[in-house]
Enzyme design. Structure first.
Site, short mmCIF file in Angstrom:
data_model
loop_
_atom_site.label_atom_id
_atom_site.label_comp_id
_atom_site.label_asym_id
_atom_site.label_seq_id
_atom_site.Cartn_x
_atom_site.Cartn_y
_atom_site.Cartn_z
N ARG A 170 0.86 -1.20 0.08
CA ARG A 170 0.14 -0.16 0.09
C ARG A 170 0.94 1.20 0.08
O ARG A 170 0.50 2.32 0.81
CB ARG A 170 -1.05 -0.05 1.22
CG ARG A 170 -1.88 -1.05 1.15
CD ARG A 170 -2.89 -0.96 0.11
NE ARG A 170 -4.23 -1.88 0.16
CZ ARG A 170 -4.20 -3.17 -0.36
NH1 ARG A 170 -3.04 -3.50 -0.78
NH2 ARG A 170 -5.20 -4.06 -0.12
N SER A 243 -10.84 -0.65 2.79
CA SER A 243 -10.09 -0.84 4.05
C SER A 243 -9.57 0.64 4.67
O SER A 243 -9.02 1.39 3.85
CB SER A 243 -8.86 -1.55 4.08
OG SER A 243 -9.24 -2.81 3.72
N GLU A 338 -5.32 3.90 5.74
CA GLU A 338 -4.69 3.56 4.36
C GLU A 338 -5.44 4.78 3.68
O GLU A 338 -4.89 5.14 2.65
CB GLU A 338 -5.37 2.33 4.02
CG GLU A 338 -5.02 1.98 2.28
CD GLU A 338 -5.93 1.15 1.69
OE1 GLU A 338 -5.90 -0.25 2.31
OE2 GLU A 338 -6.77 1.28 0.94
#
Ligand code: FAD
Ligand code: EPU
Length: 342
Positions: A170, A243, A338
């Protein structure tokens, strides 16, 4: 509206339809780019004002904490092109504003292998490298070939190779050292002409068995789409950005001591250490299905924070802060968002 040749700038523009969290906020200035010909003018506009700038693709990885005082630029350039090929590989390029899933399904339909596990991830092609999107055992770094970008400051056009993007879990150079410095224009992937399927993520095999279809990339794409639609809330129905937190990566030593206390803790091997499932920890802290006004934690996936209608960005941020505190208290692990909070 202030129209200077091809670039229209809209004042006090409502962004509700431009972010999947469904935040009802405004940008003080808003522009849309649907042709690369508008880039020189966009750069003059950006450099001529002393204001923040935010590029927006599908708005599926941002949370607006309030109105945006600055220029929001929606990237809507379209096009998919086969740019090169050899015996083994085909090089397929997508413009930044192309919808990611449309791009993936184009490749699946042409039997170009490598992106099928990334089916149905919301957002656009140009945003995919920013956090090296990943799902079901695959990340874009596995097939990413290069991207074209333009420097906001110098106006210089340059290419970034896979190594230059410094992809991680990520993460990429565009989320760290070069954050906010480049506009990504197009992305090229190197895909297999004779695809090999990747079913390392357990649930894909179970889904394929249920579907009773041949194990090819079309079936894998279909399996991934089925799993995703059963697990994740559709932003058209409930506002969310996937998420909300990253899965934490910890040392083996720390993991072994946690495992003693929580023998059923899910874990995954990772190059940097051991990756834990943040959703599992959030659930164990009792947050799954929690709702406070219109802000909440999804009932089927505790890693996804949701807006049931009129939650504000501040309410979601406040909920996220309390989740971080309680996971830290129980497990001694600090969760990091995130989602880009702006
Ligand atoms: P945006 O939210 O518009 O922007 C994200 C960031 O990129 C911002 O910082 C923005 O300024 C910047 N940006 C956008 N375009 C450009 C550009 N052209 N040049 C430079 N900077 C740019 N992510 C995963 O990795 N895996 C998943 O499985 C996954 N599942 C999801 C499921 C749901 C239901 C949702 C809502 C989200 C999910 N996400 C997932 C997150 C999201 O889909 C990805 O991060 C996606 O790449 C975001 O694309 P976007 O176009 O919406 O980006
Ligand atoms: N789990 C729980 N409770 C929950 C949620 C999950 O116990 O409420 C457990 C599951 O049972 C499983 C583990 O946690 O053992 C992992 O769950 P899942 O497979 O659903 O994946 P995830 O870790 O929650 C990650 C990505 C997703 C990606 C999926 C599939 C991150 C931060 N999230 O989720 O990406 O789609 O794996 O590969 O890495 C996103 O980035 O926005 C995103 C949705």
């Amino acid at each position: 509206m202030n129209r200077i040749s091809s670039l229209a700038i809209y004042k006090d523009f409502n962004l509700k339809a431009y972010n999947t969290f469904g935040m009802d906020v405004k940008a003080s200035d808003f522009a849309k780019i649907d042709s690369e010909k508008q880039i020189p003018e966009l750069l003059r506009e950006i450099n001529g004002r002393n204001e923040k700038v935010l590029f927006l693709g599908g708005g599926s990885n941002v949370l607006f904490a309030g109105n945006y005082e600055g220029l929001v630029v929606h990237i809507a350039t379209k096009g998919i092109e086969i740019v090169d090929q050899d015996d083994e590989f085909v090089y397929v390029s997508g413009m930044a504003g192309e919808n990611w899933n449309d791009f993936v399904q184009y490749c699946v339909l042409h039997n170009f292998g490598g992106l099928e596990n990334l089916s149905l991830i919301p957002g656009n092609v140009g945003s995919a490298p920013i956090q090296n999107i990943g799902a079901y055992g695959v990340e874009i770094k596995d097939t990413f070939y290069m991207l074209d970008a333009v420097s906001l400051k110098s106006g210089e056009f340059r290419e970034f190779s896979n190594a230059e993007c410094r992809f991680g879990y990520r993460n990429s150079i565009f989320k760290s050292e070069l954050k906010g410095q480049y506009l990504i224009l197009s992305v090229t992937f190197r895909l297999e002409k004779k695809p090999t399927i990747n079913t390392t993520y357990g649930a894909i095999n179970e889904q394929l068995a249920m579907m009773k279809k041949p194990a090819d990339i079309r079936s894998v794409a279909e399996a991934v789409i089925n799993i995703r639609t059963s697990k994740l809330p559709d932003p058209k129905e409930i506002g969310n950005a996937g998420s909300f937190f990253k899965n934490p990566v910890i040392s083996m030593e720390k993991f072994l001591s946690l495992k003693e206390k929580y023998p059923d803790i899910p874990s995954y091997p990772s190059v940097e250490g051991v990756k834990l499932a943040a959703g599992w920890m959030i659930e164990k802290c009792g947050w799954k299905g929690y709702r406070e006004g219109d802000a909440g934690v999804h009932k089927n996936q505790a890693l996804v924070l949701v807006n049931y209608g009129n939650a504000s960005g501040k309410e979601i941020v406040s909920l996220a802060s309390r989740i971080i505190l309680s996971v830290n208290d129980k497990f001694g692990i600090h969760l990091e968002p995130e989602v880009n909070i702006v």
